[in-house]
Design an enzyme around this catalytic site. Sequence first.
Site, PDB file in Angstrom:
ATOM      1  N   GLU A 112       0.835  -1.213   0.000  1.00 61.10           N
ATOM      2  CA  GLU A 112       0.000   0.000   0.000  1.00 61.10           C
ATOM      3  C   GLU A 112       0.871   1.266   0.000  1.00 61.10           C
ATOM      4  O   GLU A 112       0.475   2.310   0.513  1.00 61.10           O
ATOM      5  CB  GLU A 112      -0.969   0.036   1.204  1.00 61.10           C
ATOM      6  CG  GLU A 112      -1.787  -1.216   1.401  1.00 61.10           C
ATOM      7  CD  GLU A 112      -2.781  -1.474   0.280  1.00 61.10           C
ATOM      8  OE1 GLU A 112      -2.877  -0.648  -0.637  1.00 61.10           O
ATOM      9  OE2 GLU A 112      -3.450  -2.520   0.326  1.00 61.10           O
ATOM     10  N   GLY A 113       2.052   1.168  -0.592  1.00 58.32           N
ATOM     11  CA  GLY A 113       3.008   2.274  -0.590  1.00 58.32           C
ATOM     12  C   GLY A 113       3.915   2.145   0.615  1.00 58.32           C
ATOM     13  O   GLY A 113       3.440   2.003   1.754  1.00 58.32           O
TER      14      GLY A 113
END
Length: 602
Positions: A410-411
């Site tokens: 998710e980054g």
Amino acid sequence: MEATETNKDILRGGQFLVKETACEDIFTPEDFTEEQKMMKEAVIEFNDREIVAHRDRFENKDYALTEEVMRKAGELGFLGVAVPEAYGGLEMGFVSTLLTCDYISSGTGSFSTAFGAHTGIGTLPITLYGSEEQKKKYVPKLATGEWFGAYCLTEPGAGSDANSGKTKAVLSEDGTHYKISGQKMWISNAGFCSLMIVFARIEDDKNITGFIVENDPANGITMGEEERKLGIRASSTRQVFFSETKVPVENMLSTRGNGFKIAMNALNVGRIKLAGACLDSQRRVTTTAVKYASERKQFNTPIANFGAIKLKIAEMSTSAYVGESATYRAAKNIEDRIAMRVASGNTHQEAELKGVEEYAIECSILKVAVSEDIQNCADEGIQIFGGMGFSEDTPMEAAWRDARIARIYEGTNEINRMLAVGMLVKKAMKGHVDLLGPAQAVASELMGIPSFETPDFSEVLSEEKNMIAKLKKVFLMVAGSAVQKFGPALDEHQQMLMAAADILIEIYMAESAILRTEKNIKRFGEDAQKEQLAMTKLYLYHAVDIISIKAKESIISFAEGDEQRMMLMGLKRFTKYQNMPNIGAMRKLIAEKVTAENKYPF
């Protein structure tokens, strides 16, 4: 959709930094409705029966079990909690969506990843961006678990820089379909998915485009072998190769070139859900550690009685409590913002998209803070178990390995730290958050003569609330000066951004705990919340230390001479306690409560 109150003052995303929030205006886990409590119990029962009971099989890479349990989750409606009723879902509010993710995710990281990838980035892009025809065709199958979804964004040369992907989509001569060719990697659920959200570039477009691709090996789709990973061992993770895979033009998701925006907004939802997915893992790790510490004897005494172990139990419990406080606060803000948009005439699709996007800063904050907390919690869990903690025969080893991925997907946390500050600055430039006025006020305060009056902190949490207000001044002082000094080149100063992000994170997390505890003291009484009060004060104490260090790093890196001396004096003033809390006594109080209950009890 669940009813929600919209008559309270709901701050816009990022405004927590410059506006005071009343404790009555936040949501806490103690505010769960009866329906949400029933959902929570149903999810916990499912998790214990279908996931925790078979942990060994998950750890031995039983991918078929992951698929089987996912199908059972679909049959019970857990995969469709957030999906509108029109497409086969339960259409429950954002808090219920997060609650489900929270309590279903703690059995193993393998199932948590499969569940999150399917319900989040595998399904949401269609519900948020799909046409009516696309939603009717695909979402009911995804909501019930008849089909499973995957998300194909990352490539060997495109990770954090997601828009640099090389996968191509070429329109056929007759204009009926696109032919997609390229390589995707780290694709969760690849081994059993029926559908993939695939991002590719059309011609030389600046931005990528999203496509809904059915998984058909006869259509130029091949899979690599299952990846050998540190953790999440029964989560199917493969490379996916596309060779002129035909995709009907009507399967383009949204519009041409809108793929990067789809990807980023899907990740916003994924970030807060990832924070939620780490919460019950912290509770369970803490409970498991406490039970072991109460049974394990050394020197004829349970190790739970030793101060060094009490310290660990107190800190583990505190991080779980604060993570809960902040995550559910933001979830309800999102839910209320969605309801406001629906009430003003937006479609459910538009309202949810904009509601989550509004709180992208908070989503990044939570992703970073809670993913790091679960890693620290699992690490301390191993330490409490001692040598046994290093063995695969105890659950701590797997919990530590599974927790590690949360800081990457998710980054990465580094990307999310920089995003949080960058998005805040952009909001300020658009006039959505007034940073300039408060920053100028802090600059004027630094130039003025400080007050030597002693404030009245006789009310419970009054000094802590005052400290939060001062910590916000630290951020405004540091960030305001940095923006003024570097201007548009601020993005190039990543160490500065990372430090500013840590200040921002600690403010939001500490304030969320203060507001939750204050709200519950008002309705349950101070005596019933004495351990929660201790956790709140303990977390704030650490936050002040972290902020002091990070702010000092920043100040001495870009300010010199009189400006530097003035800012350092301001930092000392803004981080000074009038009444220093007794950290040892608070840790003892928290640990003894947890040990007496033999579980995380809050």
